[in-house]
Each structure stands twice: as C-alpha cells, then as structure tokens.
Design an enzyme around this catalytic site. Structure first.
Site, mmCIF file in Angstrom:
data_model
loop_
_atom_site.group_PDB
_atom_site.id
_atom_site.type_symbol
_atom_site.label_atom_id
_atom_site.label_comp_id
_atom_site.label_asym_id
_atom_site.label_seq_id
_atom_site.Cartn_x
_atom_site.Cartn_y
_atom_site.Cartn_z
ATOM 1 N N SER A 2 0.852 -1.181 0.000
ATOM 2 C CA SER A 2 0.000 0.000 0.000
ATOM 3 C C SER A 2 0.883 1.225 0.000
ATOM 4 O O SER A 2 2.077 1.152 0.316
ATOM 5 C CB SER A 2 -0.879 -0.010 1.250
ATOM 6 O OG SER A 2 -1.492 1.237 1.486
ATOM 7 N N TYR B 82 -2.384 0.887 10.758
ATOM 8 C CA TYR B 82 -2.479 0.326 9.403
ATOM 9 C C TYR B 82 -1.151 0.480 8.666
ATOM 10 O O TYR B 82 -0.652 -0.478 8.064
ATOM 11 C CB TYR B 82 -3.593 1.018 8.630
ATOM 12 C CG TYR B 82 -3.621 0.628 7.169
ATOM 13 C CD1 TYR B 82 -4.118 -0.612 6.776
ATOM 14 C CD2 TYR B 82 -3.146 1.493 6.178
ATOM 15 C CE1 TYR B 82 -4.136 -0.981 5.442
ATOM 16 C CE2 TYR B 82 -3.166 1.133 4.848
ATOM 17 C CZ TYR B 82 -3.654 -0.106 4.477
ATOM 18 O OH TYR B 82 -3.653 -0.479 3.162
#
Length: 227
Positions: free
Chosen positions: A145, A158
């Site tokens: 990501s 995250y």
C-alpha cells in the site's frame, strides 16, 4: 503483473488470491482469470465472492478463507495443489484498514489489523513456500500500500502493518531460492523522485537503501551505516 517463475513455462497458472471479495483483490482475480489462468478467489465474505463476474477465458472458483486462521490457509493451499497438481502463484492481498487516532485506543481494531495484514501474510508464505520448494518454483506476491511507505494521521497502525508486510516480503526476496519469485506491489505509490506512480516500488532511500524493482539477483541485504 507478470505471473511467471523459473520452472518450465506453462501458459496457464494456478493462482490463489486472498481478500478477493472486493476492490483490488476482486480485480486481480477476475483479471487473471480473463487472461486464461485458473484462479481461486478466497475471502471471508462468500456473498461477495458469489458476485464476481465469470471470466471469458480461464476459470475462477471461490472459497471461504480467513487468512488469520493458519490452519485454514494451509488447508486451502494443500487442497488447491491436490485438485490442480500445483500452485504457481499466491497473491497475499487480504487486508483490513479501520482508521482512528491512537488515543482512541481501539485496541481490538489494532489487533485485527495485525492478525490479517501481518499474520495473514505470514500464514500465506508459510503455506506456499514448502509447495514451491517441492515443485521447483512459484511466485509470492504481496499487495502492500501507499501506507507501506508513508504515514498519515489516523492510519498509524495500518501503516505499521503495511511497513511490516513490505519488510517481510523484502526479507523473503533476499532469502528465497532463485526458483521462487517474490514481488511487492504498492498500488498508487510514487516516490518523491518519481513523477508518475510505479506499480512495483521499494521504499524511498533510507539508511543506504535505494529504490529498485525487486530482483532475485540481490542475494544479501544492504547495510545501514550511521553518521
């Protein structure tokens, strides 16, 4: 995304895609099936898996899978191999992203992110590597990501899990036998020195690391030096 390895080439690959019920995972699964590969799309939400569009070429099957359950991931890999004779690619895509400030103390959400984004990746690697070694090749793909390379408010945990996913996969790339390909993909990530996003990117230069496309020819990790 190139799905190949250094074992004798076959036109059709057998691919396991985790987190395939929506978003990037669903796009990967249906795209590879449309290219003629046999894809096993796995996720917890079977209702959404049932909505995946059937491919015009290749084939796509679905199965329920929670990557946080190590035994379930191992069983899935073994069952795919028993049915198709091999597993060529595992795409570790499953991930969750609840956002909150750290002082909100949503510890259960933190733990779930660690279970899925980090342990789930490790469970996939642990299940696939023995198969790849025995059959003489395979390809481990990790979907990271932008969060693997930079941190934003409310996304600290995250981003931490995605940093970990990048580091784990990079470590595997450095350690892996040359017959096993290892790739990290960070959709949308563009380094400050790059004017356009690159689909495969390592973190920016830090502690002696330079940006590079993953290569199995790098056999030892870089060294970090302090001023």
């Amino acid at each position: 995304m190139v799905m190949s390895n250094e074992q004798p080439a076959t036109s059709e690959k057998v691919v396991l895609v985790t987190g395939a019920s929506s978003g990037i995972g669903a796009a990967i699964a249906t795209g590879l099936a449309a290219e003629g590969h046999h894809v096993v799309a796995a996720a917890r939400r079977t209702d959404r898996l049932a909505q995946l569009a059937p491919p015009e070429a290749g084939s796509l099957t679905t199965r329920q899978l929670d990557v946080a359950d190590r035994a379930a991931v191992t069983a899935a890999v073994q069952e795919i191999r028993a049915e198709h004779g091999r597993l060529d690619v595992i795409v570790n895509n499953a991930g969750v992203m609840p956002l909150s400030r750290l002082d909100a103390l949503h510890v259960d959400e933190w733990n779930r992110m660690i279970d899925v984004n980090v342990r789930g990746l490790l469970h996939g690697i642990a299940a696939a590597l023995p198969v790849f070694r025995e059959q003489g090749g395979g390809h481990v793909v990790t979907i990271a990501s932008v969060g693997a390379h930079e941190v934003a408010p409310t996304a600290a945990v995250y981003c931490g899990t995605k940093h970990a996913a990048w580091a784990i996969t990079e470590g595997l790339r450095l350690e892996a036998d040359p017959s096993i390909r290892v790739t990290t993909v960070s959709p949308g990530w563009s380094s400050p020195s790059s004017p356009t996003p690159s689909p495969i990117r390592s973190p920016p230069k830090r502690c002696g690391l330079t940006e590079r496309t993953p290569s199995l020819r790098t056999r030892s990790p870089p060294r970090c030096s302090t001023p």
